[in-house]
Design a protein around this motif. Sequence first.
Motif, PDB file in Angstrom:
ATOM      1  N   CYS A 148       0.859  -1.188   0.000  1.00  0.00           N
ATOM      2  CA  CYS A 148       0.000   0.000   0.000  1.00  0.00           C
ATOM      3  C   CYS A 148       0.892   1.233   0.000  1.00  0.00           C
ATOM      4  O   CYS A 148       1.777   1.360   0.851  1.00  0.00           O
ATOM      5  CB  CYS A 148      -0.912  -0.001   1.229  1.00  0.00           C
ATOM      6  SG  CYS A 148      -1.743   1.584   1.467  1.00  0.00           S
ATOM      7  N   CYS A 151       0.197   3.130   3.662  1.00  0.00           N
ATOM      8  CA  CYS A 151       0.598   2.607   4.981  1.00  0.00           C
ATOM      9  C   CYS A 151       1.690   1.551   4.877  1.00  0.00           C
ATOM     10  O   CYS A 151       2.249   1.141   5.890  1.00  0.00           O
ATOM     11  CB  CYS A 151      -0.607   2.030   5.724  1.00  0.00           C
ATOM     12  SG  CYS A 151      -1.151   0.438   5.072  1.00  0.00           S
ATOM     13  N   CYS A 160      -5.818  -3.191   3.482  1.00  0.00           N
ATOM     14  CA  CYS A 160      -5.388  -2.487   4.689  1.00  0.00           C
ATOM     15  C   CYS A 160      -6.409  -1.422   5.080  1.00  0.00           C
ATOM     16  O   CYS A 160      -6.319  -0.833   6.153  1.00  0.00           O
ATOM     17  CB  CYS A 160      -4.031  -1.841   4.456  1.00  0.00           C
ATOM     18  SG  CYS A 160      -4.027  -0.748   3.032  1.00  0.00           S
ATOM     19  N   CYS A 162      -6.992   1.499   3.460  1.00  0.00           N
ATOM     20  CA  CYS A 162      -6.577   2.879   3.144  1.00  0.00           C
ATOM     21  C   CYS A 162      -7.356   3.498   1.990  1.00  0.00           C
ATOM     22  O   CYS A 162      -7.108   4.631   1.616  1.00  0.00           O
ATOM     23  CB  CYS A 162      -5.092   2.928   2.802  1.00  0.00           C
ATOM     24  SG  CYS A 162      -4.028   2.796   4.227  1.00  0.00           S
TER      25      CYS A 162
HETATM   26 ZN   LIG Z   1      -2.724   0.979   3.485  1.00  0.00          ZN
END
Ligand SMILES: [Zn+2]
Length: 184
Positions: A148, A151, A160, A162
Amino acid sequence: MLIRIDDIKDGGLSLDFEELPEAFPGLMEIVADGDGVFLAPLKTSLRAVHVRDMVEVEGQVETVIRLSCSRCLESYDTSLVAPFALTYTRELPEVEAESDEEVEISAEEMGLILFEGEEIDLREALQEQVLMALPFRPLCREECKGLCPQCGANLNDGDCGCGQPDFNIKFAALKNFKVKKDKD
Ligand SMILES: [Zn+2]
Ligand SMILES: [Zn+2]
């Protein structure tokens, strides 16, 4: 990793070699640079035949290597199989020039490898085959999702949370398009 020319009879010669990666300085450079770790010996099986004054060597070399995925950075093990077809010659064949110009063509340009004496040493050629078979951008799998960008989570392990970077990229492209159009 030698072929004795005398051993190549009319029906050709089949050979199998097994050699530790440590015997190849070029492969040890890969290890020293941290680009990979060899997990198995190099296994070579080949067939050598006389073709006129030349010796054709066909076969494959294989090993197992641990690489780092260029997308998710995880290490993974993969087998490397490099088929090869090499032509060895003691002398370069005469090249008929089409004009009066002197033509100098190297063995490499002709796809030939020069050797001397009664033996062909395959070490360098085999090393080259393995180096050429190494992926330029290693991937743990074709569909690796990578990390990602926000993150740093490995997206192969799951979302995740995001957001959807794909959507943002498309949106940005669309915006650029509109700006351009307005100017016209
Ligand atoms: Zn992420
Ligand atoms: Zn990966």
